[in-house]
Every structure is written in structure tokens, then in C-alpha cells.
Design an enzyme around this catalytic site. Structure first.
Site, PDB file in Angstrom:
ATOM      1  N   LYS A 199      49.149  49.401  90.376  1.00  0.00           N
ATOM      2  CA  LYS A 199      48.480  50.005  90.654  1.00  0.00           C
ATOM      3  C   LYS A 199      47.031  50.800  90.232  1.00  0.00           C
ATOM      4  CE  LYS A 199      49.052  55.244  87.994  1.00  0.00           C
ATOM      5  NZ  LYS A 199      49.102  56.244  86.488  1.00  0.00           N
ATOM      6  N   SER A 251      51.687  60.304  88.455  1.00  0.00           N
ATOM      7  CA  SER A 251      50.311  59.644  89.767  1.00  0.00           C
ATOM      8  C   SER A 251      50.996  58.400  89.710  1.00  0.00           C
ATOM      9  CB  SER A 251      49.396  59.324  88.403  1.00  0.00           C
ATOM     10  OG  SER A 251      49.652  58.539  87.176  1.00  0.00           O
ATOM     11  N   SER A 285      54.881  59.691  85.028  1.00  0.00           N
ATOM     12  CA  SER A 285      54.055  58.720  86.355  1.00  0.00           C
ATOM     13  C   SER A 285      54.505  58.019  86.905  1.00  0.00           C
ATOM     14  CB  SER A 285      52.469  58.820  85.518  1.00  0.00           C
ATOM     15  OG  SER A 285      51.947  59.536  86.044  1.00  0.00           O
TER      16      SER A 285
HETATM   17  N1  GLN Z   1      51.876  64.200  85.691  1.00  0.00           N
HETATM   18  C1  GLN Z   1      51.129  63.863  84.312  1.00  0.00           C
HETATM   19  C2  GLN Z   1      49.683  64.053  83.515  1.00  0.00           C
HETATM   20  O1  GLN Z   1      49.542  64.090  85.153  1.00  0.00           O
HETATM   21  C3  GLN Z   1      51.420  62.403  83.930  1.00  0.00           C
HETATM   22  C4  GLN Z   1      50.750  61.818  84.209  1.00  0.00           C
HETATM   23  C5  GLN Z   1      50.909  60.156  84.095  1.00  0.00           C
HETATM   24  O2  GLN Z   1      52.015  59.964  83.202  1.00  0.00           O
HETATM   25  N2  GLN Z   1      49.958  59.136  83.839  1.00  0.00           N
HETATM   26  O3  GLN Z   1      49.726  64.389  82.825  1.00  0.00           O
END
Ligand code: GLN
Length: 468
Positions: A74, A149, A173
Site C-alpha cells: 500500500k 482504504s 481497511s
Molecule cells: N474506513 C475507515 C476510515 O476511514 C477505516 C480506514 C482505515 O482502516 N484506514 O477511517
């Protein structure tokens, strides 16, 4: 399904193909893809490493299990000398000065980094649309989002562009995009894998974890990346997960499996997914597992608590990005105006929304009322998990309330995006290990256990493969 890492390892050793051929083939597939899952292809680095593996094999030298295995990371991990953007304009030209511990461990084992993967900017999002590189398309239905994400990482694994990818999970994510793209995705116990060199979103829940197409690869990668790290004082010492748990047929009757009534009764849960989830519980019961209905916080409380804390933490973490040290600099006559312009021009709308929200939550006069209240709630949530796991081995839950939305659908509705995290954020607040397995429902199932119990999770996922 058997380990692909082992299969490729055997193929390389028996000279079925060369490592260079393998890497070239993957790079060609990546170049031909229009799913937008990659920000940067590391062609030169990957081919150089592949040639070194081939030279070793030609010399008759032994190669390690991970040597020559292609992976993706990532675009929030530092990999020395590569542009590491967090899918933001702010860091669009930022060259990493060192390598993240987890990634270094993979490199030391000989794995080959192929690509830096598209994701929501700084991990802010649940669809991988909040990125300056354009939305990532779902691997199964490209009209839908990849999830987020870590969307690019899930798609790369689903499309077999990489053998595995390393995502980051703060509130879901890894687990949610794993479900949306039908692959395995593990968020380990908080502190099991070092966060050093992972760009911080919410430091108290940020976790490093793998995506793969089978359980054994997840287990192998977890064991390689785990361990205490001098650079990350929240890391903990853990036992290796024993690969023997994947041998033979696991016994359903050794598991007590809990599920949350509030998750299943949530109106937002897709009815077909609900029916599939309940049918999976029935099958487990028929196989001999004990099933328990559990009470828990409603999803609104979980989502609100998580977002209060995550926004507060990201507001402080991102305050260091003012254009002076890491690029994204916009000059003005007065220094402070330069900071303002750099931040307003180079952060995405979603990131700015979170910084503003986070600073509000932390501001004098509001901190007690909001931030400290969220901290108290978090402690209660953790306590509730401790109680549950005294009598339950596994908590089984849906990964998300519904199928992945169509691309563009959620962009105008941040609130519905936040609610798509309803089932993942609670376990993040608890620091618990949790795995998405692509079984049971259209977007898989989430398997959670007490801290440090990754082995129980993997064994249970193996059981699900037999029972469902
Ligand atoms: N969708 C969640 C957020 O926006 C989790 C994102 C993540 O785990 N980086 O915070």
C-alpha cells in the site's frame, strides 16, 4: 487452497520458470490493467532482484521460502528510495529515506516488491476513491468500488497481479476491501507487527497486515512480519502461529462461536447477506460448534466512538505536514500563510474534513465533552470484549452491511461511507486480531478472537472452509 508461496517456491527451485519470467509476466499484467490499483510500478528494482534470485538458483544455491515471491505494498509504507505518496498531492514527490520494518522483514526474506498500491489518501476512506490517482475499481465488478482504504492491495491479490500484498488497517481497511474483492485479509493484534515506517493515520489503532488468496500464505506472512521492534514501542512479543493448525480436519466442537444481535438486527444489513450469515451459523451448529448470541454496542455508538478518536489522532499526526519538511510546499510572503496554503491545496477534501473534525474534538471546551468521552467509551468497549472472550473463542460477524457501492455513489455522502465501517471499527478499538475470509456471504465473513489468538482465528477459518 494450498499455499501459493510454497507452490512458486517449488517451481523456482525445479526451474519450471525463472524468477525473471515470473516477474516480467506479473509486470505485463499490471501494465495492461485498467483497474487503477497501482500508483507506482517498481519495474527496475523488481527485475534487478529477480535476476539475483535466478543467479542463485543457477549457482545451485538454496533459496528461502519467500525468495523471488512478488508482492505489493500500500502506498503508505516507506520503502527507501521510492516515491511514497499516501495517494496525496502533499507527498506526491516524497522519496522515502528508510524502509518500514514490516517491509524490510519481507525484503530480508527475499520477497520482491512490484508495486506501490493505490489507496484512500492517508487511509482516510472506505472506497479507495479518496485518492489523487483516481478511484480503484473492484476486481469482480469494475463498476463498483474496491473498498478501502487498502483497495489497490485487495484488487492486486484478487487479480493475481501479486502473490500477496501488504495493506494497513486502522478501522477496517484490510478487512472490508478483502471482503469486497473475495480474498483473505488479516488485521493482527495491535502491536504484533511494527508500525515503524507506516505513515500514521490513527496511531492507537493502526495495524499492518497481509492480503492473500489462501490461509497458509496469511500464516507464513504473519509469522515473518511479527515481532518486537525497537523503533515502535507499542510492539509486543508473540508466539509463532503453528502451521499444523491447517493440517487435517478441524473439529467444530472445540469452538464456542458468538455473534452480535445488534449487528444482525441492524436495518442497514442487506437481507440476503443476513440470511447467508444465519445459514452459516446453522451449519456450524450442525457440525458441532456451540453458537451464542451476544449483546454489544449498537453500530452508531461504535462508528461515532471510532471516528471521534481517529479524527483526533489524524489531526495531530498530520500536523507535521505543513509543506516545509516533506514537500507539497506552497510559498507565501508570511510563513504561516505558506503553511495554510500548502495544507489547503495539497490535502484532499476528505482529509481536510477529518483534520477539521479532529481539531474540533480536541479543542479547549470540547475535549472533555467529546474526546475524553470517546476515550471512556473505548475503555468500556475493550472491557466488554475481555468479558466475552472469557466464554467465547470466536466472534463471527459480517464484514460490512452491504455490497460494494457503485463508483461515485458514496463520494457525495460521507456519512454513508462512515457507516459502511459499522462492523469493523469496534474490533479495531479493541486492538483485536480479526480476519476476513471469503466465505459464507457475498462479501465474506469476519472472524475475531481475543488478543494474540491469531492461531485460533486461522484454525477456525480452516474449519469454515470445510463446513460451509
Ligand atoms: N474506513 C475507515 C476510515 O476511514 C477505516 C480506514 C482505515 O482502516 N484506514 O477511517
Amino acid at each position: 487452497m494450498a499455499s501459493e508461496i510454497r507452490r512458486i517456491h517449488e517451481d523456482l527451485k525445479s526451474k519450471k520458470y525463472t524468477c525473471t519470467d515470473l516477474i516480467k509476466d506479473k509486470l505485463a499484467q499490471i501494465e495492461a490493467s485498467d483497474l487503477n490499483s497501482n500508483n507506482l510500478v517498481l519495474t527496475e528494482l523488481a527485475l534487478e532482484k529477480a535476476a539475483a534470485v535466478d543467479a542463485k538458483i543457477a549457482n545451485g544455491e538454496e533459496i528461502g521460502l519467500l525468495e523471488g515471491i512478488p508482492f505489493g505494498l500500500k502506498d503508505v509504507y516507506l520503502l527507501q528510495g521510492t516515491i511514497s505518496t499516501a495517494s496525496s498531492d502533499m507527498l506526491k514527490n516524497y522519496k522515502a529515506p528508510y524502509t518500514a520494518t514490516a517491509i524490510q522483514k519481507l525484503l530480508d526474506a527475499g520477497a520482491i516488491p512490484l508495486v506501490r498500491e493505490n489507496c484512500d489518501s492517508f487511509g482516510h476512506g472506505s472506497t479507495s476513491e479518496n485518492t489523487v490517482f483516481g478511484p480503484v475499481k473492484n476486481a469482480i465488478d469494475p463498476t463498483r468500488v474496491a473498498g478501502g482504504s487498502s483497495g489497490g492491495s485487495a484488487v492486486n491479490v484478487a487479480k493475481e497481479f501479486t502473490t500477496f500484498s501488504i495493506g494497513g488497517d486502522t478501522g477496517g481497511s484490510i478487512r472490508q476491501p478483502a471482503g469486497y474483492n473475495k480474498v483473505y485479509g488479516l488485521k493482527p493484534t495491535y502491536g504484533r507487527i511494527s508500525r515503524y515506517g507506516l505513515m500514521a493515520y490513527a496511531s492507537s489503532t493502526d495495524c499492518v497486515g497481509p492480503f492473500a488468496r489462501n490461509l497458509e500464505d496469511i500464516l507464513i506472512l504473519l509469522n515473518i512480519m511479527s515481532g518486537k521492534d525497537y523503533h515502535d514501542q507499542t510492539t509486543i512479543k508473540t508466539e509463532e502461529v503453528d502451521a499444523a493448525v491447517l493440517e487435517g480436519t478441524p473439529e467444530a466442537k472445540k469452538f464456542t462461536v458468538g455473534y452480535y444481535k445488534s449487528f444482525i438486527e441492524n436495518e442497514a444489513l442487506n437481507p440476503e447477506m443476513k440470511a447467508d450469515f444465519m445459514a452459516a451459523l446453522e451449519k456450524l451448529k450442525a457440525a458441532g460448534a456451540e453458537i451464542k448470541e451476544l449483546d454489544f454496542y449498537d453500530v452508531d455508538t461504535l462508528v461515532a466512538t471510532y471516528y471521534m478518536l481517529a479524527m483526533a489522532e489524524t489531526a495531530s499526526n498530520l500536523s507535521r505536514l505543513d509543506g516545509t519538511n516533506y514537500g507539497g510546499r506552497e510559498d507565501e510572503k508570511v510563513l504561516k500563510d505558506g503553511y495554510m496554503l500548502s495544507r489547503s491545496k495539497n490535502f484532499t477534501e476528505e482529509t481536510k474534513r477529518r483534520i477539521v473534525g479532529g481539531n474540533q474534538v480536541l479543542s479547549t471546551g470540547h475535549a472533555e465533552e467529546i474526546y475524553l468521552k470517546a476515550r471512556t467509551l473505548r475503555t468500556q468497549i475493550m472491557h466488554s470484549f475481555d468479558q466475552e472472550f472469557k466464554e467465547t473463542d470466536i466472534i463471527l460477524s459480517p464484514v460490512a452491511p452491504d455490497l460494494p457501492p457503485k463508483i461515485g455513489e458514496n463520494l457525495k455522502k460521507p456519512l454513508s461511507m462512515y457507516l459502511s465501517d459499522a462492523y469493523t471499527v469496534g474490533f479495531s478499538l479493541g486492538g483485536l486480531p480479526t480476519l476476513t475470509a471469503p466465505v459464507g456471504t457475498e462479501i465474506g465473513m469476519q472472524i475475531t478472537a481475543a488478543k494474540g489468538q491469531e492461531q485460533t482465528i486461522i484454525e477456525f477459518a480452516h474449519l469454515l472452509n470445510e463446513v460451509l
